[in-house]
Design a protein around this motif. Structure first.
Motif, PDB file in Angstrom:
ATOM      1  N   GLN A  94       0.628  -1.061  -0.203  1.00 11.25           N
ATOM      2  CA  GLN A  94      -0.001   0.089   0.047  1.00 11.25           C
ATOM      3  C   GLN A  94       0.746   0.781  -0.204  1.00 11.25           C
ATOM      4  N   MET A  95       0.346   2.171  -1.072  1.00 11.59           N
ATOM      5  CA  MET A  95       1.005   3.533  -0.659  1.00 11.59           C
ATOM      6  C   MET A  95       0.895   4.217   0.420  1.00 11.59           C
ATOM      7  N   LEU A  96       2.317   4.675   0.723  1.00 16.54           N
ATOM      8  CA  LEU A  96       1.912   5.315   2.132  1.00 16.54           C
ATOM      9  C   LEU A  96       2.900   6.985   1.820  1.00 16.54           C
ATOM     10  N   GLY A  97       3.234   7.431   3.192  1.00 14.87           N
ATOM     11  CA  GLY A  97       3.453   8.976   3.253  1.00 14.87           C
ATOM     12  C   GLY A  97       1.801  10.233   2.690  1.00 14.87           C
ATOM     13  N   ASN A  98       0.779  10.202   2.694  1.00 13.98           N
ATOM     14  CA  ASN A  98       0.192  11.054   2.866  1.00 13.98           C
ATOM     15  C   ASN A  98      -0.235  11.218   4.279  1.00 13.98           C
ATOM     16  N   GLY A  99      -0.223  10.767   5.109  1.00 16.30           N
ATOM     17  CA  GLY A  99      -1.358  10.659   6.021  1.00 16.30           C
ATOM     18  C   GLY A  99      -0.836  11.474   7.484  1.00 16.30           C
ATOM     19  N   GLY A 100      -1.866  11.992   8.340  1.00 16.52           N
ATOM     20  CA  GLY A 100      -1.144  13.434   9.369  1.00 16.52           C
ATOM     21  C   GLY A 100      -2.315  13.385  10.054  1.00 16.52           C
ATOM     22  N   PRO A 101      -2.102  14.795  11.289  1.00 17.97           N
ATOM     23  CA  PRO A 101      -3.544  14.071  12.271  1.00 17.97           C
ATOM     24  C   PRO A 101      -4.470  15.136  11.757  1.00 17.97           C
ATOM     25  N   GLY A 102      -4.037  16.201  10.750  1.00 16.68           N
ATOM     26  CA  GLY A 102      -5.191  16.773  10.208  1.00 16.68           C
ATOM     27  C   GLY A 102      -4.966  18.186  10.467  1.00 16.68           C
ATOM     28  N   LYS A 255      15.607  -4.340   3.141  1.00 21.12           N
ATOM     29  CA  LYS A 255      14.836  -4.648   1.824  1.00 21.12           C
ATOM     30  C   LYS A 255      13.643  -3.449   1.078  1.00 21.12           C
ATOM     31  N   THR A 256      13.279  -2.949   0.447  1.00 19.52           N
ATOM     32  CA  THR A 256      12.148  -2.371   0.395  1.00 19.52           C
ATOM     33  C   THR A 256      11.546  -2.493  -1.169  1.00 19.52           C
ATOM     34  N   ASP A 257      10.734  -1.942  -1.595  1.00 21.06           N
ATOM     35  CA  ASP A 257      10.122  -2.372  -2.443  1.00 21.06           C
ATOM     36  C   ASP A 257      10.345  -1.088  -3.939  1.00 21.06           C
ATOM     37  N   GLU A 258       9.367  -0.548  -4.712  1.00 25.41           N
ATOM     38  CA  GLU A 258       9.725  -0.008  -5.585  1.00 25.41           C
ATOM     39  C   GLU A 258       9.242   1.767  -5.185  1.00 25.41           C
ATOM     40  N   HIS A 259       8.512   2.132  -3.558  1.00 24.04           N
ATOM     41  CA  HIS A 259       8.155   2.714  -3.327  1.00 24.04           C
ATOM     42  C   HIS A 259       9.635   2.985  -2.571  1.00 24.04           C
ATOM     43  N   ASP A 260      10.037   2.631  -1.577  1.00 28.07           N
ATOM     44  CA  ASP A 260      11.331   2.945  -0.449  1.00 28.07           C
ATOM     45  C   ASP A 260      10.684   2.386   0.298  1.00 28.07           C
ATOM     46  N   ARG A 261       9.201   1.049   0.470  1.00 22.03           N
ATOM     47  CA  ARG A 261       8.913   0.868   1.683  1.00 22.03           C
ATOM     48  C   ARG A 261       9.570  -0.057   1.823  1.00 22.03           C
ATOM     49  N   PRO A 262       9.853  -1.021   3.339  1.00 24.50           N
ATOM     50  CA  PRO A 262      10.010  -1.711   3.792  1.00 24.50           C
ATOM     51  C   PRO A 262       9.708  -3.267   3.051  1.00 24.50           C
ATOM     52  N   VAL A 263      10.276  -4.433   2.398  1.00 19.89           N
ATOM     53  CA  VAL A 263       9.415  -5.668   2.574  1.00 19.89           C
ATOM     54  C   VAL A 263       8.699  -6.097   3.338  1.00 19.89           C
ATOM     55  N   LYS A 264       9.225  -5.964   4.435  1.00 18.47           N
ATOM     56  CA  LYS A 264       8.959  -6.653   5.424  1.00 18.47           C
ATOM     57  C   LYS A 264       9.000  -5.252   6.545  1.00 18.47           C
ATOM     58  N   ASP A 265       7.440  -5.088   7.121  1.00 22.75           N
ATOM     59  CA  ASP A 265       6.780  -4.031   7.890  1.00 22.75           C
ATOM     60  C   ASP A 265       8.354  -3.899   9.491  1.00 22.75           C
ATOM     61  N   VAL A 266       8.733  -2.483   9.083  1.00 24.51           N
ATOM     62  CA  VAL A 266       9.368  -1.966  10.649  1.00 24.51           C
ATOM     63  C   VAL A 266       8.119  -1.808  11.476  1.00 24.51           C
ATOM     64  N   LYS A 267       7.630  -1.554  12.383  1.00 26.06           N
ATOM     65  CA  LYS A 267       6.843  -1.216  13.277  1.00 26.06           C
ATOM     66  C   LYS A 267       8.115  -0.752  14.400  1.00 26.06           C
ATOM     67  N   MET A 268       6.980   0.324  15.081  1.00 28.83           N
ATOM     68  CA  MET A 268       7.770   1.616  16.107  1.00 28.83           C
ATOM     69  C   MET A 268       6.083   1.889  17.479  1.00 28.83           C
ATOM     70  N   SER A 269       7.154   1.975  18.301  1.00 28.46           N
ATOM     71  CA  SER A 269       6.439   1.877  19.612  1.00 28.46           C
ATOM     72  C   SER A 269       7.418   3.432  20.536  1.00 28.46           C
ATOM     73  N   MET A 270       6.844   4.570  21.013  1.00 28.23           N
ATOM     74  CA  MET A 270       7.356   4.878  21.648  1.00 28.23           C
ATOM     75  C   MET A 270       6.598   5.315  22.903  1.00 28.23           C
ATOM     76  N   LYS A 271       7.554   6.375  23.733  1.00 31.25           N
ATOM     77  CA  LYS A 271       7.293   6.682  25.483  1.00 31.25           C
ATOM     78  C   LYS A 271       8.559   7.040  25.307  1.00 31.25           C
ATOM     79  N   ILE A 272       7.743   7.896  26.326  1.00 29.78           N
ATOM     80  CA  ILE A 272       8.631   9.643  27.153  1.00 29.78           C
ATOM     81  C   ILE A 272       9.754   8.289  28.849  1.00 29.78           C
TER      82      ILE A 272
END
Length: 275
Positions: A94-102, A255-272
């Motif tokens: 799926q193409m990504l990169g256009n989303g945001g919080p508004g 490894k990435t696809d033609e849109h520079d998205r990782p073929v295997k998802d690289v997930k994140m989580s954050m805490k302060i």
């Protein structure tokens, strides 16, 4: 005694030299956020000098906004990008990169906050759609970059100066747009070409009066630590990785696809860790 004095002075010089390269990392002033990934964790220092970006990032982390999102665009020797809310549970390919919080944030450019390796910066839309260079409300990138030679930096300086000339030319052309249109409609090709030549010369002369030069800090940083110098002054840098630089390298080279998205998802989580 003299020998001890010489040794003390040598150690003092080394200490000062190390401080001159430490930048924000040595000061440790500002909130610290932990970014967790399967490739390891990164501790990120947020700069107090960019308060709007700092506070917005902290707000989103507290809300859990980034948990489960992807690093959806990674380019080796450049950067790793994430923060698109549409990346949560995104379908493969799926193409990504256009989303945001508004919402977007006003640019907070500072000449001393540069795109060195590990820099945390805000993604944004391009200049044509976003002349004020406002930042995405949530998308960010972390610089991997590369080390540059002094000669390569010289070439980038020349390109930045030429780009400035092109910008000035466009501004001058728009001011003369009506005159240019009339000459075209009247078929006055010689006058038309002469006007364009004069506008180009004016733009080149104007840019040559104030050619672009990297600062001493930039040259020292980009020839030692490395980074992405051509982004300076165009995207807001609001933090840096203070632990886990190797994690950037690991993610940037998956490894990435033609849109520079990782073929295997690289997930994140954050805490302060510190606010």
């Amino acid at each position: 005694m003299q020998r001890k004095i010489h040794l003390f002075l040598a150690l003092a010089i080394l200490f000062l030299a190390s401080c001159s390269h430490s930048g924000k990392t040595g000061k440790q002033k500002g909130p610290v956020v932990l970014i967790k990934t399967e490739y390891g964790n990164m501790k990120v220092l947020l700069y107090n000098e960019t308060p709007q970006h700092r506070d917005n990032f902290l707000k989103l982390v507290k809300q859990g906004f980034y948990n489960g999102l992807l690093f959806h665009r990674v380019i080796p020797e450049f950067m790793i990008q994430g923060g698109d809310p549409k990346s949560r549970d995104a379908e493969p390919g799926q193409m990504l990169g256009n989303g945001g919080p508004g919402y977007t944030l006003p640019a907070e450019f500072r000449p001393d906050l540069i795109h060195k390796k590990g820099a945390l910066a805000a993604a944004r839309l391009g200049d044509q759609a976003n002349p004020e260079k406002r930042s995405s409300g949530s998308q960010f990138y972390i610089v991997e970059g590369k080390v540059f030679t002094p000669k390569a930096l010289d070439s980038l300086e020349a390109l930045r100066t030429q780009h400035e000339a092109q910008t000035i030319y466009h501004q001058l052309f728009m001011k003369k747009a009506d005159s240019v249109r009339i000459l075209q409609e009247q078929g006055k090709q010689i006058e038309y070409a002469d006007m364009l030549d004069r506008l180009e010369k004016q733009a080149q002369d104007s840019a040559a009066l104030h050619p672009f030069h990297f600062t001493r800090q930039q040259r020292e940083t980009y020839t030692t630590i490395g980074g992405v110098p051509h982004l300076d002054g165009n995207y807001t840098v609001f933090g840096e990785v203070i632990e886990g630089l190797n994690v950037i390298d690991s993610i940037a080279h998956v490894k990435t696809d033609e849109h520079d998205r990782p073929v295997k998802d690289v997930k994140m989580s954050m805490k302060i860790l510190k606010d």
